[in-house]
Enzyme design. Structure first.
Site, PDB file in Angstrom:
ATOM      1  CG  HIS A   1      15.741  48.846  11.672  1.00 25.97           C
ATOM      2  ND1 HIS A   1      15.546  49.778  10.676  1.00 25.97           N
ATOM      3  CD2 HIS A   1      15.734  49.552  12.831  1.00 25.97           C
ATOM      4  CE1 HIS A   1      15.419  50.986  11.205  1.00 25.97           C
ATOM      5  NE2 HIS A   1      15.549  50.881  12.511  1.00 25.97           N
TER       6      HIS A   1
ATOM      7  CG  ASP B   1      12.792  48.375   7.990  1.00 23.98           C
ATOM      8  OD1 ASP B   1      13.618  47.993   8.844  1.00 23.98           O
ATOM      9  OD2 ASP B   1      11.618  48.684   8.281  1.00 23.98           O
TER      10      ASP B   1
ATOM     11  CG  ASP C   1      15.700  54.993  12.480  1.00 20.09           C
ATOM     12  OD1 ASP C   1      16.135  53.935  12.965  1.00 20.09           O
ATOM     13  OD2 ASP C   1      14.489  55.268  12.425  1.00 20.09           O
TER      14      ASP C   1
ATOM     15  CD  GLU D   1      12.538  49.280  14.072  1.00 19.73           C
ATOM     16  OE1 GLU D   1      12.389  49.680  15.240  1.00 19.73           O
ATOM     17  OE2 GLU D   1      12.489  50.065  13.084  1.00 19.73           O
ATOM     18  CD  GLU D   2      11.872  52.751  10.867  1.00 24.50           C
ATOM     19  OE1 GLU D   2      10.921  53.051  11.612  1.00 24.50           O
ATOM     20  OE2 GLU D   2      12.991  53.273  10.957  1.00 24.50           O
TER      21      GLU D   2
ATOM     22  CD  GLU E   1      16.397  51.676  16.168  1.00 23.60           C
ATOM     23  OE1 GLU E   1      16.610  52.775  15.604  1.00 23.60           O
ATOM     24  OE2 GLU E   1      15.608  50.826  15.737  1.00 23.60           O
TER      25      GLU E   1
ATOM     26  CG  HIS F   1      11.145  58.307  11.182  1.00 26.12           C
ATOM     27  ND1 HIS F   1      10.076  57.702  11.820  1.00 26.12           N
ATOM     28  CD2 HIS F   1      12.130  57.368  11.172  1.00 26.12           C
ATOM     29  CE1 HIS F   1      10.399  56.465  12.164  1.00 26.12           C
ATOM     30  NE2 HIS F   1      11.651  56.255  11.784  1.00 26.12           N
TER      31      HIS F   1
END
Length: 393
Positions: free
Chosen positions: A73, A75, A105, A137-138, A165, A361
Site C-alpha cells: 500500500h 498510503d 510501513d 489501506e491504513e 508489510e 506509526h
C-alpha cells in the site's frame, strides 16, 4: 534510458511523496507508472470512484499465466501531533537506519521491488511477476477492493502473493481480522440540575463502553486462544470518545469508535451482535422512556478478514525457500490486505517484508538498512526462480 535507483535511493523518492491517507497518492503512482514505463513495463491504473487516488497493477513477463504478485500500500498514517526530530517526508540516514514516514510501513518494501524491476524486466522471465500497489489501506483496506475487481477479469490470476508489510523478513501465514464501528448516541439536552428531564448521551455511551470492556475481558479470560499471536485472543478496544458541551448541560450527543481484532477462526459478528443487542435492548428503552427521539446509531468504519494460510501451503514453502528459512511461519495481530487477496480473490498469500511493525506509526519511524538489504536479496532469489524454464512456482 530511465535512471536506475538503489532500493535506498528509491525509498528516498517514495518517502518524499506525502501520501497520508486523507491526501491523494496520484503523484507517487504517476512517478511509479512513468518509472516502470522507462524500463518497458506497462501499468494499469485503477482509480478511486472520485478519481483522486489510484491503485497500480503491472506485470513483468508473460501475462497469460499465474506467477507471483508482490503487493503493497502506498498510503501512510498522519504525523500530526507527533514529535519528529526531522522532517517526516524527507528520508534521513542515521546509525544504519532510514528515518521517514512510511519507511517501515511499507515504502521500504515497495522501494526494493521498484529498484529490482529493471533486473526483472531484463531477465526474460518464464513465470511472471506482478506488482500491485494500493491506496487507503491504513483506513480500512479500501483501495485494494477496486483492484480485486480488476484482478477477477484478468486472463490469469496470480498463483500466489506476498504482501510486503514489515515482518522483519519472517514469513507470516496468519493475521487477525478487524471490524471497526462508529457509535453515535442522541439524547436530550437540559439543565444539569434536572437530570431526570434529559437523556445524558455521554453516560449512556459510557455504559455501552463498559459493556464492550466486559466482552474484552471475557475473551481474554475464556478465549479462544492461539499462543502464536502476540495478543493470543480476540481483542476489543475503544479508541476515541466525544460528547457534551458544558458541565452544567445534559449532553445531547455522545459518540465513540471501537474495534474488534479477531482471530481468523473466531466469529466477530457474534460479538458485534452482542454489543448492538445490549444497546437496543438495555439502553434504548430507558433513553426513549424520557425522549422517544433518542437513538443509538452504529456505522461501520471498516472491515477486513483475517489471514489463515496453511503452514505447509505452497506459497509458504516457496517464500521460505527464497529466504533459506525453514522456521515455521509466524502469526501477527495487525491486519493487512493479505486476507482480502486470499479470501476474496482466492490467491494464496503470505506477509513478508522488511522492518518491524514496532516502528510503524511512530514519530521518527525507521527502517534498518540491513532489513532493506535482506529484502534486496529476497527479490534477487525470486528473480532467479522466475527465470527458470520450469514453471515456478
Amino acid at each position: 534510458m530511465m535512471q536506475r535507483y538503489s532500493s535506498l535511493a528509491m525509498l528516498e523518492r517514495l518517502v518524499g511523496f506525502d501520501t497520508v491517507s486523507h491526501r491523494s497518492n496520484l503523484e507517487l503512482i504517476r512517478f511509479v507508472r512513468d518509472y516502470l514505463a522507462g524500463w518497458g513495463i506497462s501499468s494499469q491504473l485503477i482509480r478511486s470512484e472520485d478519481g483522486g487516488k489510484a491503485n497500480l497493477y503491472a506485470t513483468i513477463g508473460p501475462a497469460d499465466r499465474g506467477g507471483v504478485m508482490l503487493a503493497g500500500h502506498t498510503d501512510v498514517v498522519p504525523v500530526d501531533g507527533q514529535a519528529w526530530s526531522g522532517a517526516p517526508f524527507r528520508l534521513q540516514i542515521r546509525e544504519q537506519r532510514a528515518y521517514g514516514r512510511g519507511s517501515a510501513d511499507m515504502k521500504g518494501f515497495i522501494a526494493a521491488v521498484l529498484a529490482a524491476a529493471p533486473d526483472f524486466a531484463a531477465a526474460g522471465l518464464c513465470t511472471p511477476l506482478h506488482i500491485a500497489l494500493s491506496y487507503d489501506e491504513e483506513i480500512g483496506c479500501i483501495g485494494v477492493r477496486r483492484l480485486l475487481d480488476v484482478l477477477g477479469g484478468l486472463p490469469a490470476l496470480p498463483r500466489m502473493a506476498i504482501v510486503g508489510e514489515p515482518t522483519l523478513m519472517r514469513v507470516v501465514a496468519a493475521h487477525k481480522g478487524k471490524l471497526a464501528y462508529h457509535v453515535r448516541l442522541r439524547g436530550k439536552a437540559g439543565h444539569s440540575s434536572l437530570p431526570q428531564a434529559g437523556v445524558n448521551a455521554v453516560e449512556y455511551a459510557a455504559e455501552l463502553i463498559v459493556f464492550i470492556r466486559q466482552l474484552a475481558r471475557q475473551r481474554a479470560a475464556e478465549g479462544p486462544f492461539d499462543p502464536l499471536y502476540p495478543a493470543p485472543h480476540t481483542t476489543l478496544h475503544v479508541g476515541a470518545m466525544r460528547g457534551g458541551s458544558a458541565l452544567n448541560i445534559i449532553p445531547e450527543h455522545g459518540e465513540f469508535e471501537f474495534e474488534i481484532r479477531h482471530l481468523p477462526e473466531d466469529e466477530p459478528q457474534a460479538l458485534l451482535s452482542a454489543i448492538m443487542d445490549f444497546a437496543r435492548q438495555q439502553l434504548l428503552p430507558a433513553m426513549r422512556a424520557v425522549d422517544p427521539d433518542a437513538d443509538i446509531v452504529f456505522t461501520e468504519r471498516s472491515a477486513y478478514p483475517g489471514l489463515l494460510t496453511a503452514p505447509d501451503a505452497d506459497v509458504v514453502r516457496f517464500a521460505q525457500s527464497l529466504l533459506g528459512d525453514a522456521r515455521a511461519p509466524a502469526k501477527v495481530s495487525f491486519g493487512t490486505e493479505a486476507g482480502l487477496f486470499s479470501q476474496q480473490a482466492g490467491i494464496p498469500t503470505v506477509v513478508l517484508g522488511p522492518g518491524s511493525i514496532a516502528q510503524a506509526h511512530q514519530p521518527d519511524e525507521w527502517l534498518a538498512l540491513e532489513q532493506l538489504s535482506a529484502c534486496d536479496k529476497l527479490l534477487a532469489a525470486l528473480r532467479r526462480r522466475l527465470s527458470e524454464p520450469v514453471p515456478c512456482p
